[in-house]
Write a protein that holds these residues in place. Structure first.
Motif, short mmCIF file in Angstrom:
data_model
loop_
_atom_site.label_atom_id
_atom_site.label_comp_id
_atom_site.label_asym_id
_atom_site.label_seq_id
_atom_site.Cartn_x
_atom_site.Cartn_y
_atom_site.Cartn_z
N GLY A 206 0.81 -1.22 0.00
CA GLY A 206 0.00 0.00 0.00
C GLY A 206 0.84 1.26 0.00
N VAL A 207 2.00 1.19 0.63
CA VAL A 207 2.90 2.35 0.66
C VAL A 207 3.72 2.46 -0.62
N ILE A 208 4.23 1.35 -1.11
CA ILE A 208 5.16 1.38 -2.25
C ILE A 208 4.44 1.55 -3.58
N ARG A 209 3.35 0.81 -3.78
CA ARG A 209 2.68 0.84 -5.08
C ARG A 209 2.15 2.24 -5.39
N GLY A 210 2.47 2.72 -6.58
CA GLY A 210 2.03 4.05 -6.98
C GLY A 210 2.96 5.16 -6.54
N GLY A 211 3.96 4.83 -5.71
CA GLY A 211 4.92 5.83 -5.26
C GLY A 211 6.18 5.82 -6.12
N ARG A 212 7.19 6.53 -5.68
CA ARG A 212 8.41 6.67 -6.48
C ARG A 212 9.20 5.37 -6.58
N MET A 213 9.00 4.44 -5.64
CA MET A 213 9.75 3.19 -5.67
C MET A 213 9.02 2.08 -6.42
N ASP A 214 7.89 2.40 -7.02
CA ASP A 214 7.14 1.42 -7.80
C ASP A 214 7.80 1.26 -9.17
N CYS A 215 7.68 0.06 -9.74
CA CYS A 215 8.17 -0.19 -11.10
C CYS A 215 7.57 -1.51 -11.57
N GLY A 216 7.77 -1.83 -12.85
CA GLY A 216 7.23 -3.07 -13.39
C GLY A 216 7.77 -4.30 -12.70
N PHE A 217 9.06 -4.30 -12.37
CA PHE A 217 9.65 -5.45 -11.69
C PHE A 217 9.03 -5.62 -10.31
N TYR A 218 8.83 -4.53 -9.59
CA TYR A 218 8.18 -4.59 -8.28
C TYR A 218 6.79 -5.22 -8.42
N GLN A 219 6.06 -4.84 -9.44
CA GLN A 219 4.69 -5.32 -9.58
C GLN A 219 4.62 -6.82 -9.83
N THR A 220 5.49 -7.36 -10.67
CA THR A 220 5.46 -8.81 -10.89
C THR A 220 5.97 -9.55 -9.65
N PHE A 221 6.96 -8.99 -8.97
CA PHE A 221 7.47 -9.59 -7.73
C PHE A 221 6.34 -9.68 -6.70
N MET A 222 5.63 -8.57 -6.52
CA MET A 222 4.57 -8.53 -5.52
C MET A 222 3.32 -9.27 -5.95
N GLN A 223 3.16 -9.50 -7.23
CA GLN A 223 2.04 -10.34 -7.69
C GLN A 223 2.17 -11.74 -7.11
N TYR A 224 3.40 -12.22 -7.02
CA TYR A 224 3.61 -13.51 -6.36
C TYR A 224 3.40 -13.38 -4.85
N VAL A 225 3.99 -12.36 -4.23
CA VAL A 225 3.91 -12.21 -2.78
C VAL A 225 2.45 -12.10 -2.32
N LEU A 226 1.67 -11.30 -3.00
CA LEU A 226 0.30 -11.02 -2.55
C LEU A 226 -0.71 -12.04 -3.04
N GLU A 227 -0.53 -12.53 -4.27
CA GLU A 227 -1.54 -13.41 -4.87
C GLU A 227 -1.07 -14.85 -4.96
N ARG A 228 0.20 -15.10 -4.60
CA ARG A 228 0.81 -16.43 -4.70
C ARG A 228 0.74 -16.97 -6.12
N ASP A 229 0.88 -16.05 -7.08
CA ASP A 229 0.87 -16.42 -8.49
C ASP A 229 2.27 -16.85 -8.88
N ARG A 230 2.49 -18.15 -8.92
CA ARG A 230 3.81 -18.70 -9.18
C ARG A 230 4.36 -18.24 -10.53
N ASP A 231 3.48 -17.99 -11.47
CA ASP A 231 3.92 -17.66 -12.82
C ASP A 231 4.03 -16.16 -13.07
N ALA A 232 3.96 -15.35 -12.02
CA ALA A 232 3.98 -13.90 -12.19
C ALA A 232 5.29 -13.42 -12.82
N HIS A 233 6.41 -14.05 -12.45
CA HIS A 233 7.72 -13.67 -13.00
C HIS A 233 8.55 -14.93 -13.11
N LYS A 234 8.52 -15.54 -14.29
CA LYS A 234 9.11 -16.86 -14.49
C LYS A 234 10.59 -16.73 -14.86
#
Length: 299
Positions: A206-234
């Motif tokens: 909630g703090v990082i997303r949409g802020g200056r430290m957000d990026c595409g790599f962060y989003q796929t990394f966190m897609q696994y962390v938050l959604e447990r999507d194993r295939d988010a970043h293969k």
């Protein structure tokens, strides 16, 4: 004008999508036989032919694209007993693997005497981008050779950046992956530290997303962390360690200290040493958590 014949070696996570775009956009394509039959059979159903060896593939091709694990595999398929160079014919080889730049420069020099031109064109982005034809490509090599390969590279990319002479593409790729693997190591430690203090991954995001430290790599990394999507970043941790080891060798050859790179490499070495090398990069968050007695997110 007839399109050049394209050979493709390495139809794995990234290579399958690249090769599919090539054949579907009208190039005659030959792929190397592989133990994983599914991508090969899919490409054959779309019109590709199959070769049983690199030499046979070279005989059927004008330009060969390589998308294999790293320099040892590149050297084997190019210079091995039944390798591309053994066909004894003019050839343009485009190495899209993440390879050791010193190997690339040495191999290019050796091949030039055999009328084989090598350029390096490593990739950025994900297997999903490979399927969609939206990869980023960093290409180094003789300008005329790069110009010749350009239309083929465009078949699977949205952006192509010239980096300079042969070897500079692979150098830039190592720098790119240093940033990416560095982010992964930092995210994993930050999430574990937060968990120790009672900060959930949801609050962290909630703090990082949409802020200056957000990026595409962060989003796929966190897609696994938050959604447990194993295939988010293969991208396997073992490949991350390989790339960071290449970076360490490059820094050593340049006579430069790289303490941050060494720390990032050690994070990946710990994960691989723990038997988790085939896990994908975002799963480093689970490994760091477990090593510190913290329950992984979502468990």
């Amino acid at each position: 004008m007839d399109k050049e014949r394209i050979g493709f070696i390495g139809v794995g996570l990234m290579g399958h999508g690249m090769a599919r775009n090539i054949v579907e956009k009208g190039w005659p394509l030959t792929v190397l036989a592989h133990r994983n039959r599914a991508p090969v059979e899919d490409l054959k159903s779309r019109g590709a032919a199959e070769a049983g060896s690199p030499r046979t593939l070279a005989e059927e091709s004008d330009i060969v694209i390589l998308c294999v694990t790293g320099s040892p595999q590149v050297e084997a398929v190019v210079s091995g007993p039944d390798g591309l160079a053994s066909a004894g014919k003019p050839l343009l080889v485009c190495d899209c693997s993440t390879s050791d730049p010193s190997s690339t420069v040495r191999l290019a020099a050796d091949l030039s005497a055999k009328d084989v031109t090598l350029i390096d064109a490593p990739l950025s982005r994900t297997p999903k981008d490979a399927e969609e034809g939206t990869l980023d490509v960093m290409v180094g090599g003789d300008p005329a050779a790069v110009e010749r390969a350009w239309p083929v590279l465009e078949a699977f990319s949205q952006r192509i950046i010239r980096t300079g002479p042969v070897g500079t593409g692979h150098t830039m790729k190592l720098l790119n992956n240093f940033l990416a693997m560095g982010y992964a190591a930092i995210y994993a430690e930050a999430l574990a530290l937060g968990a120790k203090a009672g900060i959930t991954p949801q609050v962290f995001d909630g703090v990082i997303r949409g802020g200056r430290m957000d990026c595409g790599f962060y989003q796929t990394f966190m897609q696994y962390v938050l959604e447990r999507d194993r295939d988010a970043h293969k991208f396997a941790l073992a490949n991350g360690l390989k790339d960071m080891s290449y970076l360490a060798a490059f820094a050593n050859a340049a006579g430069m200290a790289n303490p941050v790179g060494a720390a990032v490499r050690n994070s990946f070495a710990l994960a691989v040493g723990a038997g988790r090398g085939e896990d994908y990069v975002p799963m480093l968050s689970d490994i760091v958590a477990e090593m510190n007695g913290v329950a992984p997110a979502g468990t």
